[in-house]
Design an enzyme around this catalytic site. Structure first.
Site, PDB file in Angstrom:
ATOM      1  N   PRO A   1       0.833  -1.210   0.000  1.00  0.00           N
ATOM      2  CA  PRO A   1       0.000   0.000   0.000  1.00  0.00           C
ATOM      3  C   PRO A   1       0.868   1.260   0.000  1.00  0.00           C
ATOM      4  O   PRO A   1       1.841   1.355   0.753  1.00  0.00           O
ATOM      5  CB  PRO A   1      -0.773  -0.115   1.318  1.00  0.00           C
ATOM      6  CG  PRO A   1      -0.725  -1.563   1.684  1.00  0.00           C
ATOM      7  CD  PRO A   1       0.587  -2.062   1.171  1.00  0.00           C
TER       8      PRO A   1
ATOM      9  N   TYR B   1      -3.908   3.629   2.204  1.00  0.00           N
ATOM     10  CA  TYR B   1      -4.634   3.601   3.472  1.00  0.00           C
ATOM     11  C   TYR B   1      -6.083   4.046   3.291  1.00  0.00           C
ATOM     12  O   TYR B   1      -6.365   5.044   2.670  1.00  0.00           O
ATOM     13  CB  TYR B   1      -3.912   4.415   4.542  1.00  0.00           C
ATOM     14  CG  TYR B   1      -3.764   5.905   4.353  1.00  0.00           C
ATOM     15  CD1 TYR B   1      -3.759   6.516   3.110  1.00  0.00           C
ATOM     16  CD2 TYR B   1      -3.579   6.732   5.473  1.00  0.00           C
ATOM     17  CE1 TYR B   1      -3.606   7.884   2.974  1.00  0.00           C
ATOM     18  CE2 TYR B   1      -3.427   8.102   5.342  1.00  0.00           C
ATOM     19  CZ  TYR B   1      -3.440   8.665   4.088  1.00  0.00           C
ATOM     20  OH  TYR B   1      -3.298  10.025   3.956  1.00  0.00           O
TER      21      TYR B   1
ATOM     22  N   HIS C   1       3.600   3.023  11.102  1.00  0.00           N
ATOM     23  CA  HIS C   1       3.696   4.433  10.735  1.00  0.00           C
ATOM     24  C   HIS C   1       2.984   5.396  11.672  1.00  0.00           C
ATOM     25  O   HIS C   1       2.501   6.440  11.246  1.00  0.00           O
ATOM     26  CB  HIS C   1       3.172   4.643   9.295  1.00  0.00           C
ATOM     27  CG  HIS C   1       4.028   3.936   8.272  1.00  0.00           C
ATOM     28  ND1 HIS C   1       3.516   3.250   7.221  1.00  0.00           N
ATOM     29  CD2 HIS C   1       5.372   3.808   8.173  1.00  0.00           C
ATOM     30  CE1 HIS C   1       4.501   2.716   6.495  1.00  0.00           C
ATOM     31  NE2 HIS C   1       5.630   3.049   7.053  1.00  0.00           N
TER      32      HIS C   1
ATOM     33  N   TYR D   1       0.157   5.379  13.290  1.00  0.00           N
ATOM     34  CA  TYR D   1      -1.294   5.509  13.369  1.00  0.00           C
ATOM     35  C   TYR D   1      -1.828   4.812  14.622  1.00  0.00           C
ATOM     36  O   TYR D   1      -1.067   4.378  15.479  1.00  0.00           O
ATOM     37  CB  TYR D   1      -1.930   4.993  12.067  1.00  0.00           C
ATOM     38  CG  TYR D   1      -1.601   5.876  10.880  1.00  0.00           C
ATOM     39  CD1 TYR D   1      -1.940   7.226  10.887  1.00  0.00           C
ATOM     40  CD2 TYR D   1      -0.919   5.376   9.774  1.00  0.00           C
ATOM     41  CE1 TYR D   1      -1.630   8.048   9.814  1.00  0.00           C
ATOM     42  CE2 TYR D   1      -0.607   6.197   8.697  1.00  0.00           C
ATOM     43  CZ  TYR D   1      -0.960   7.536   8.720  1.00  0.00           C
ATOM     44  OH  TYR D   1      -0.653   8.353   7.661  1.00  0.00           O
TER      45      TYR D   1
ATOM     46  N   ARG E   1       0.254  -4.541   9.045  1.00  0.00           N
ATOM     47  CA  ARG E   1       1.495  -3.833   8.739  1.00  0.00           C
ATOM     48  C   ARG E   1       2.067  -3.346  10.058  1.00  0.00           C
ATOM     49  O   ARG E   1       1.393  -2.644  10.804  1.00  0.00           O
ATOM     50  CB  ARG E   1       1.192  -2.658   7.817  1.00  0.00           C
ATOM     51  CG  ARG E   1       2.342  -2.252   6.916  1.00  0.00           C
ATOM     52  CD  ARG E   1       1.893  -1.191   5.920  1.00  0.00           C
ATOM     53  NE  ARG E   1       2.840  -1.060   4.813  1.00  0.00           N
ATOM     54  CZ  ARG E   1       2.745  -0.156   3.843  1.00  0.00           C
ATOM     55  NH1 ARG E   1       1.734   0.681   3.826  1.00  0.00           N
ATOM     56  NH2 ARG E   1       3.642  -0.085   2.878  1.00  0.00           N
TER      57      ARG E   1
ATOM     58  N   ASP F   1      11.601   4.645   6.640  1.00  0.00           N
ATOM     59  CA  ASP F   1      11.046   3.525   5.890  1.00  0.00           C
ATOM     60  C   ASP F   1      11.119   3.810   4.390  1.00  0.00           C
ATOM     61  O   ASP F   1      11.449   2.925   3.597  1.00  0.00           O
ATOM     62  CB  ASP F   1       9.589   3.324   6.340  1.00  0.00           C
ATOM     63  CG  ASP F   1       8.991   2.042   5.821  1.00  0.00           C
ATOM     64  OD1 ASP F   1       9.739   1.047   5.693  1.00  0.00           O
ATOM     65  OD2 ASP F   1       7.780   2.031   5.546  1.00  0.00           O
TER      66      ASP F   1
ATOM     67  N   CYS G   1      14.127   2.908 -10.157  1.00  0.00           N
ATOM     68  CA  CYS G   1      13.803   4.016  -9.253  1.00  0.00           C
ATOM     69  C   CYS G   1      15.070   4.770  -8.882  1.00  0.00           C
ATOM     70  O   CYS G   1      16.085   4.177  -8.557  1.00  0.00           O
ATOM     71  CB  CYS G   1      13.139   3.439  -8.008  1.00  0.00           C
ATOM     72  SG  CYS G   1      12.897   4.634  -6.686  1.00  0.00           S
TER      73      CYS G   1
ATOM     74  N   CYS H   1       6.339  10.740 -10.895  1.00  0.00           N
ATOM     75  CA  CYS H   1       7.581   9.976 -10.771  1.00  0.00           C
ATOM     76  C   CYS H   1       8.653  10.629 -11.613  1.00  0.00           C
ATOM     77  O   CYS H   1       8.393  11.103 -12.718  1.00  0.00           O
ATOM     78  CB  CYS H   1       7.338   8.532 -11.237  1.00  0.00           C
ATOM     79  SG  CYS H   1       8.817   7.490 -11.248  1.00  0.00           S
TER      80      CYS H   1
ATOM     81  N   ASP I   1      13.605  22.505 -18.669  1.00  0.00           N
ATOM     82  CA  ASP I   1      14.119  23.726 -18.059  1.00  0.00           C
ATOM     83  C   ASP I   1      14.305  24.853 -19.076  1.00  0.00           C
ATOM     84  O   ASP I   1      14.354  26.019 -18.696  1.00  0.00           O
ATOM     85  CB  ASP I   1      15.449  23.444 -17.349  1.00  0.00           C
ATOM     86  CG  ASP I   1      15.243  22.806 -15.992  1.00  0.00           C
ATOM     87  OD1 ASP I   1      14.101  22.383 -15.697  1.00  0.00           O
ATOM     88  OD2 ASP I   1      16.213  22.721 -15.227  1.00  0.00           O
TER      89      ASP I   1
END
Lengths: 692, 692
Positions: free
Chosen positions: A29, A61, A173, A175, A223, A264, A342, A360, A653
């Site tokens: 997620p 979430y 995280h 919560y 999680r 994380d 990535c 991205c 640019d």
């Protein structure tokens, strides 16, 4: 080509409770900016990952009730049946490609925003609730605990009805579940506070209730967070391992993270790939149930090794699945060098942190699947692909534009670069400290270009306006990039700064520093009116070489942009440990010096009072300027352009200096819309909205 | 009662071009958080103002094209016909009550966000464009200028087709038109730069084009800024007056503001009512066309005087129209003491700046007209209004709850306050420097309470839990408020701070300072881990009395919350001018002292390095705690409560310390839903969303 047999382990099915994942590629997620408010965009964004081969694909979430209203952040609310119907589109889109769909049910507790709903925040204890501007939480009563558990069950039923295969009890995280676990935030004296069994009771009870309700229809996931390097207030890894053991019978899949979210999802500048494994790989001690953990892995070799080690069963991915939704398909086909790796720049997270939809730095199509109809791998042939195209400048925007035009079937694209190597500013940025992985933007495109027969790359050739007009290309794209200003002009002060002259040895631009020019003495000020990575990276470089570096910045914190990429804390720690001083909230307005003497910077502090400092040299990181001389020359005589039959465009640019993700998006968009009615202006895109 | 004849001037109709306003009350364009994305909420929010008597009611800024995507801020986009259909609901809702509807067409230029659309920002010049993290704008080409003007005309036609009577060419507040006007941001060398005539050309051309297109159907308005106290970069008032003169023939209504937005919407802490008039009232020199200007006016006497002076034709209002949509109706009926006066707290703006829908410290129904169906003046009788109600605590939440229950027909409401006066913490906050207008929250409700026969106020009576159980009220509402912690517990550090003990003379709480207790010596540290107004207000008070005050704050800027209320700049200037030092980004973790000796504060700086300071006393503004002892005692024996037939609720800070607007909302919500199935939990509200 075919799959390397060493990667076969990644394609083994994995049983999780009543369901079976078709392989070990699992998109954990993560936020998208779509939630349940833009259900078609959500479905298309997740569906493309299933199409690309991810065996498990999760939505972000999803709040179990109006207790957690995240606006302006976008969560996938599951407050009512209409939300469930909206999210069902995603489950269907994921199923269409044979993958399992997961929904991460959550309750934010004291970390909820609730600015839109205006509801009170709930927490195990008020005292330990993180204050948001004095807005503390209400300590949950026994009734509240009962109600939230019931809401979770109701939401889980809705998720199952919507077709989701995997339902989370999200506890990581910071919560609500973590607020119960941590003795820092849980100060209760009833059965839900004190011992680990008590602090874990709400989590375990909720898991049991959800399992009772939908455990026959769905795999139950949770999680959790291990301690990590930066820590999780009040919680040690050993304690979490004991909780995992307690929960093991209730859980079909453990989704494991570390510490705080900034750790994380640590960026490549400050965290190596797999940095979490020292912590997450310990969880196998506590459970034999399937485990998924992330590591920003991009190499299938590494992924296969991690699975073979037995520490995890699934390769979790968020950022790499954004950068390349087709990674699994490419691994299966043995097309490994086509993987878009990535960069770890965390510009995807910046977009979420600034409350925008996902984007991205590597994959311009991320988030555009529905509204613009862009597929990351399948590009429609252009109706004007027979026309020759000249692209001037092989930086990120030019590279992306050339690759995309080539994939759209253009047969005569010339990408002409003035410098001896491609990459534009990335050619030197990737050599600055901590920024090496950003070079993947260039590397991926270099491989693509080599494969595209219609695109020719010419380096070391600086074209004049006349040469461009005579080139013979009816489509000309200027991607000439931008340059850091040497005249000290800065946001809010657009006139040149007295004394700012990069021709004198004590005033340097970032490009000069990158090219090896150094100030005449050891006391160097890096003046950062920009607020992103350049100031700190140059300071880092000079400090490593032995300069005594001070960063003077107009911002009250160093590099506020880095907070949006989750890098702020790590960056400031890094800079401080490097012995670099920082002067905050200060504007430099003049530079005075004589050759051989000290350099005096004068300006104003945060109260507009006079400020000054002495150094041997200053690096100006104030503001960039588009390299627009060619454009100005070409457009000075529009008649000549028209006579030559040239359509002229600017991207990246060269049009306006922006984040690298936006420069690449710009180059991609032009290539996607080059056969549209007016390629210079973005075509309208589909918007999901409430009807009248 | 009837209208005071002195106010008759306010009810004169005013001709603007082809339209006639029914009176001089004009709700100027201001953000709502609804835009065109939540068209029913927008229509209800604006319609209620027309119902309350405002003769002109405008929607917020509406972008003429996708060039200006404001997400996550909510603008009323008018990019296409579907947007027009959405906004037509508002025009109809305003017309239903005889008012004219206005739409503020705008283009953000370099100030556009464009995070969602990912489009390039446009500006007259790149160099002068305000950099957003290095994201500069593209200098507009001649084609761009033509296109934007055309887009404005298209949008104006859509606005007219949607039924709007007044169409703006919005030029104030730093958006595109102002970027053209200011030589700081406009560095062009073509016909759109240089002289005022050139810099004003785009504005005038656009006005003319819009007038040509819809001038027969709509009044043409423009919004301009005068220089003001804080200035408008590069633009003097005389120059704007010349522009107004040039534009006068093209314009039917001039909407005038001053300087920057934080000044234009200056809070009551730092700007008096009507502070803009020194500048805005000069515009009459340049035009005889109708003029509207704001002044946060709340008194009809002042409004009538301002109109009678001839400086303006209409009373512009944003904040007062939010606080009381029925002000005109109340003036007309002579019910002047029923006007809910704006506090000038700017919490409405905080909600917009944090990207939430509108809210108000005075009017809990603001923004809730559609989704919760709340009308500010008409309240449905409660089905259980025959039941006695006990409200414990007459702070903001208790007052609002009592008033709302009274208006819903409850006949036996007892509002019992332990202190001798009502107001809760506002009773002392309103006496702190700059915070006097916040007292209007109490004053308005005191008038209401005196008129409600069903509500009895008892002050100076501190009830015990046993007395509450025996009170005879089956509905008990605890509104006991909160208290600043004296033990030094603070966000992230919930344990008591060593040495923090308000029993010693050198450690003070805000309540102690307000009660007149002072530190034993002149060197005072106010420790602000809260981030809103309390730290600076107490520092201000002590500095005025002669203490040498230092604020030590955990935040990198003083009072970051004040940036969301637009008060940040003025607050910091105020504090600096008062001679108060500020230590930023520093956390105090211990206090050491012996009686008669100096006090040493120790803690950590922004790099977690050791920090210390010496003073004579410290005021702890760290964190609040709900006053929940009564609640704890009452709920310890739930059986006794049940046996007594008592339904127990908590509201306001007694539930969780929050912003004052949220405490009032909380008290109102409970009273609105007191006859619902479970009043403790907010009822679901209507959400406008994209269907599946």
């Amino acid at each position: 080509m075919g799959m390397d047999p060493r990667h076969a382990i990644l394609f083994e099915p994995v049983r999780i409770g009543p369901k079976t994942l078709p392989n070990r590629f699992y998109q954990v997620p993560h936020a998208s900016g779509f939630g349940s408010a833009r259900p078609r965009a959500q479905a298309a964004f997740r569906g493309i990952k299933a199409e690309g081969g991810w065996g498990g694909v999760c939505v972000e979430y999803a709040a179990v009730s109006a207790d957690s209203d995240e606006i302006p952040a976008i969560s996938a609310d599951l407050w009512d049946d209409a939300d469930g119907r909206a999210l069902a589109l995603t489950a269907a889109a994921v199923h269409a490609h044979g993958a399992l769909a997961g929904l991460e049910l959550f309750h934010g507790g004291a970390a909820s925003a609730n600015g839109s709903s205006r509801g009170v925040r709930l927490a195990p204890s008020q005292r330990g609730s993180q204050a948001q501007w004095g807005g503390l939480a209400a300590e949950m009563t026994a009734d509240d605990i009962t109600r939230v558990r019931r809401d979770w069950v109701t939401a889980a039923r809705r998720a199952a009805d919507a077709g989701f295969d995997i339902v989370y009890v999200y506890g990581a995280h910071g919560y609500l579940m973590t607020q119960f676990i941590s003795p820092v935030t849980n100060r209760r004296t009833d059965g839900y506070g004190g011992s680990l069994a008590n602090r874990g009771r709400f989590w375990l009870e909720t898991l049991a209730a959800v399992r009772d309700a939908v455990g026959d229809r769905c795999a139950i996931a949770t999680r959790m967070s291990a301690h990590g390097r930066r820590g999780l207030p009040g919680i040690e890894t050993d304690e979490m391992l004991r909780l995992v053991a307690m929960a093991s019978d209730l859980v079909d899949l453990f989704d494991l993270t570390v510490g705080s979210w900034p750790e994380d999802s640590g960026s490549s500048r400050f965290y190596p790939e797999g940095h979490q494994s020292d912590w997450t790989h310990r969880f196998r001690e506590a459970t034999s149930k399937p485990i998924v953990a992330v590591g920003r892995y991009t190499s299938p070799d590494v992924m296969a090794r991690v699975v073979a080690s037995g520490a995890v069963d699934l390769i979790g991915s968020a950022r790499q699945a954004i950068a390349d939704p087709f990674l699994p398909a490419k691994v299966r086909a043995g097309r490994l060098d086509e993987i878009r790796e990535c960069t770890g720049s965390n510009l995807c997270i910046l977009r979420e942190e600034t409350f925008n939809q996902i984007g991205c730095a590597q994959n311009a199509t991320a988030g555009e699947e529905y509204r613009r109809g862009w597929h990351p791998e399948l590009l429609p042939a252009a109706t004007n692909s027979g026309q020759p195209v000249l692209i001037v400048g092989a930086g990120p925007a030019g590279l992306e534009c050339a690759v995309t035009l080539g994939r759209r079937g253009f047969g005569q694209v010339h990408l002409v670069e003035a410098e001896p190597e491609i990459g534009g500013r990335l050619a030197w940025i990737r050599r600055l400290p901590t920024l090496g992985d950003w070079g993947r933007i260039v590397d991926y495109r270099a491989v693509q270009l080599a494969r595209l027969p219609g695109v020719e790359v010419l380096t070391g050739r600086r074209l004049t306006a006349a040469e461009i007009v005579d080139y013979g290309a009816p489509i000309v794209v200027l991607a000439t990039g931008s340059t850091w200003r040497g005249d000290g002009a800065q946001p809010g002060h657009p006139d040149p700064m007295p004394g700012a002259d990069p021709a004198v040895p004590w005033v340097l631009t970032p490009e000069q520093v990158a090219a090896g020019v150094r100030p005449p003495g050891p006391r160097v000020v890096v003046y950062d009116a920009d607020g992103y990575f350049m100031g700190s990276a140059l300071a880092d470089l000079l400090a490593r070489e032995g300069s005594r570096v001070t960063i003077v910045t107009t911002f009250p914190v160093l590099s506020p942009v880095s907070d949006e990429t989750l890098e702020g804390e790590a960056l400031r720690e890094h800079v401080h440990r490097a012995g670099i001083d920082v002067v905050h909230a200060t504007t430099v307005t003049a530079i005075q010096a004589v050759p051989g003497g000290p350099v005096t910077l004068t300006g104003t502090d945060r109260y507009a009072e006079a400020w000054s400092a002495v150094c041997d040299g200053v690096v100006l990181v104030t503001m960039q300027s588009s390299n627009d001389a060619l454009h100005a020359e070409l457009t000075a005589d529009r008649g000549a352009l028209a006579a030559a039959g040239i359509s002229l465009y600017r991207i990246g640019d060269a049009l306006a200096p922006r984040l690298i993700s936006e420069a690449i998006f710009d180059g991609h968009r032009l290539a996607r819309e080059i056969d549209g009615p007016d390629p210079a202006v973005p075509a309208p895109y589909r918007r999901e909205r409430a009807g009248r």
